[in-house]
Design a protein around this motif. Sequence first.
Motif, PDB file in Angstrom:
ATOM      1  N   ARG A   1      -6.712  73.331  58.892  1.00 46.01           N
ATOM      2  CA  ARG A   1      -6.167  71.978  59.076  1.00 46.01           C
ATOM      3  C   ARG A   1      -4.971  71.982  60.012  1.00 46.01           C
ATOM      4  O   ARG A   1      -4.693  70.998  60.691  1.00 46.01           O
ATOM      5  CB  ARG A   1      -5.720  71.400  57.730  1.00 46.01           C
ATOM      6  N   LYS A   2      -4.239  73.098  60.023  1.00 55.54           N
ATOM      7  CA  LYS A   2      -2.996  73.139  60.790  1.00 55.54           C
ATOM      8  C   LYS A   2      -3.177  73.654  62.202  1.00 55.54           C
ATOM      9  O   LYS A   2      -2.380  73.372  63.086  1.00 55.54           O
ATOM     10  CB  LYS A   2      -1.971  74.036  60.084  1.00 55.54           C
TER      11      LYS A   2
ATOM     12  N   ALA B   1      -9.024  65.218  59.882  1.00 62.27           N
ATOM     13  CA  ALA B   1      -7.906  64.312  59.675  1.00 62.27           C
ATOM     14  C   ALA B   1      -8.378  62.981  59.099  1.00 62.27           C
ATOM     15  O   ALA B   1      -7.587  62.210  58.585  1.00 62.27           O
ATOM     16  CB  ALA B   1      -7.182  64.077  60.996  1.00 62.27           C
ATOM     17  N   THR B   2      -9.663  62.706  59.190  1.00 69.43           N
ATOM     18  CA  THR B   2     -10.158  61.398  58.772  1.00 69.43           C
ATOM     19  C   THR B   2     -11.556  61.525  58.175  1.00 69.43           C
ATOM     20  O   THR B   2     -12.254  62.502  58.406  1.00 69.43           O
ATOM     21  CB  THR B   2     -10.207  60.440  59.977  1.00 69.43           C
TER      22      THR B   2
ATOM     23  N   LEU C   1      -0.817  65.575  62.006  1.00 70.79           N
ATOM     24  CA  LEU C   1      -1.522  65.279  60.756  1.00 70.79           C
ATOM     25  C   LEU C   1      -0.494  65.275  59.635  1.00 70.79           C
ATOM     26  O   LEU C   1       0.269  66.218  59.480  1.00 70.79           O
ATOM     27  CB  LEU C   1      -2.603  66.327  60.486  1.00 70.79           C
ATOM     28  N   ASP C   2      -0.457  64.200  58.859  1.00 67.35           N
ATOM     29  CA  ASP C   2       0.516  64.059  57.765  1.00 67.35           C
ATOM     30  C   ASP C   2       1.943  64.291  58.275  1.00 67.35           C
ATOM     31  O   ASP C   2       2.747  64.945  57.608  1.00 67.35           O
ATOM     32  CB  ASP C   2       0.214  65.056  56.631  1.00 67.35           C
TER      33      ASP C   2
ATOM     34  N   GLU D   1       2.958  66.228  60.477  1.00 68.94           N
ATOM     35  CA  GLU D   1       3.217  67.583  60.979  1.00 68.94           C
ATOM     36  C   GLU D   1       2.454  67.810  62.274  1.00 68.94           C
ATOM     37  O   GLU D   1       1.336  67.332  62.425  1.00 68.94           O
ATOM     38  CB  GLU D   1       2.715  68.616  59.965  1.00 68.94           C
TER      39      GLU D   1
END
Lengths: 265, 362
Positions: free
Chosen positions: A74-75, A104-105, A157-158, A160
């Motif tokens: 994710r990162k 992300a979605t 994302l979020d 970050e």
Amino acid sequence: MLKATGISVRFGASTVLEGVDFTASAGQITAIVGPNGSGKTTLLKVMTGEIPGQGSTHLNGSDIAALSPVDMARKRAVLPQAGNVAFPFTVLELVRLGLTSGLATNDADHLDHLPERALSRVGLDGFGGRYVQDLSGGERQRVQLARVLVQIWEPMLDGEPRWLFLDEPVSALDIGHQLIVMQIARDYARAGGGVVAVMHDLNLTAMFADRVTLLGEGRVRAEGRPAEVLTDHALSACYGCVLRTNTLPPAGGPWILPQATGIHP
Amino acid sequence: MVALSQMDEGGAPAIRPGDRRARARGLRAGLAVLLGFVMLVSLGWGAADDTRVLAAIGARLGLAEASLRDITIIWDIRMPRMVTAALVGASLAVAGAVMQGLFRNPLADPGLVGVSAGAGLGAVAAIVLGGFLPAALAAFTGAYLVSFAAFLGGWASVIVLYRIATRGGHTSVATMLLAGIALGALTGALTGFIVYRANDDQLRDLTFWGMGSVAGATWAKLVAAGPIIACALVAAPFLARGLDALSLGEPVAAHMGIHVQKLKRIAVLTVAASVGASVAITGGIGFVGIVVPHLLRLVQGPEHRTLLPNAALLGAILLLIADIISRTVVAPAELPIGIVTATLGGPFFLWILLRNRAILES
């Protein structure tokens, strides 16, 4: 923020990296340069969690040793050097593999069109139906880049930044596509993401990187803005040959020219 | 690909170039219908009085009336055999597809690289050494013991093979095939040693079983092995995402968020369970595991999420057809089904080899 501290790697008796500190900031392209065998790719592999090493790596403040594969995916996404594909995937099918983790979605319509948008971004419009194995080396490299972009399409994302790790992203590309790929990296950084790229081409590095880390024999030789790092002295000492640096208009960045006459003693 | 996208320009929602999922879904529907048809044929439909066959099938479900003799023939003789062939075919095809994904190699097949031989060793050991168990215990554990021992044998073989053939996330085709030959020879020798110690009754069992046959299928054997196969078939689709990612290599799969070690462990267990349980009831049946996934990849592409379910369907269909052939070509006698699949699969494997020369010679 990406922060690696005291990274050391030994393969058997040989030391590949020795106490390397490395930092990169979101919003920038940070290039890692250095001669063959200086430990560039190894450093990238340690920071992406692919191989273990002494020292620690923190990505957005989290120790990567404590992150699960899904959290990591994710990162950050990683573009490796050329690798083979085991089965006859079409280009679209391969790029769609990037949709596996850390999305992300959940917007199905958006995700459905993402592979084509990524392919268009890397200059491979209309390639979706081709077989990956039939493409040239440079086209394959861009297909892989499209897959990587799909994985972390949104640079944030979020709240970050997300990170793009590129291992020699332009090594198989012609000059036009080199610029396209470096521009993609720049746009990603400008949109808030972080980019770390292992580079061979010093002139492209000078043109696109915001920060440069110069490695030599497993140690950091210099670190800073391109104009500070890419100097006659540092480069010539590190690469073992005579390199002349000039300043070229209009950007005013350094321009490196190898001197055929002088092999460094 | 090109032809398909051009064909679609007319009306209907356009098929995206390179997207073969719609085709895979269509194929799945077609295979499901075909499977139903082949199952009926396998029960005798089309060969004898069709209404009597259908009535006998329906009778146990309370849907029709049939004579006790018809019901017994259909439900106690033909049905277990049909279910066994379908289940084992599905299981071998899925095991092949999973193993090819795990080894990142279209030539990996449980039969070719000694996994079936390993499972066979386990089964033979259980059949012969089970004779030394107290009679009551042997009767109780019989079929289960054979299934479980075959599973253990298959499991050990996959692990040994993977350790030898894979270094640093890269699997060498040549090493895999050669290690498979060595493993097959070694387990064959051990199997021979145990067979040497067998008594006459056991020998008869072992001989027929070694050629690969569904003739001895009974509900009792199915009850012992079926649940293991069912577990493997249910588990396999959960591996699809990871196996797709693994096609790009272990490091890339890890970067994409796949827990690679866990994936590999589950894949190995799945292969061992499906091959082990299949070998336990039918003996070694070759080539289904390599033929089915290869054909499907040609038509619908290599994505495992569609490959694995379709492989189960096509594997079941192929083994049912092979069983029908084995019962009819030399009727009233019958051929062991392993001979039929080897006759059909051998040339097919050579064709795959020729197509994959580039991979082998790299």
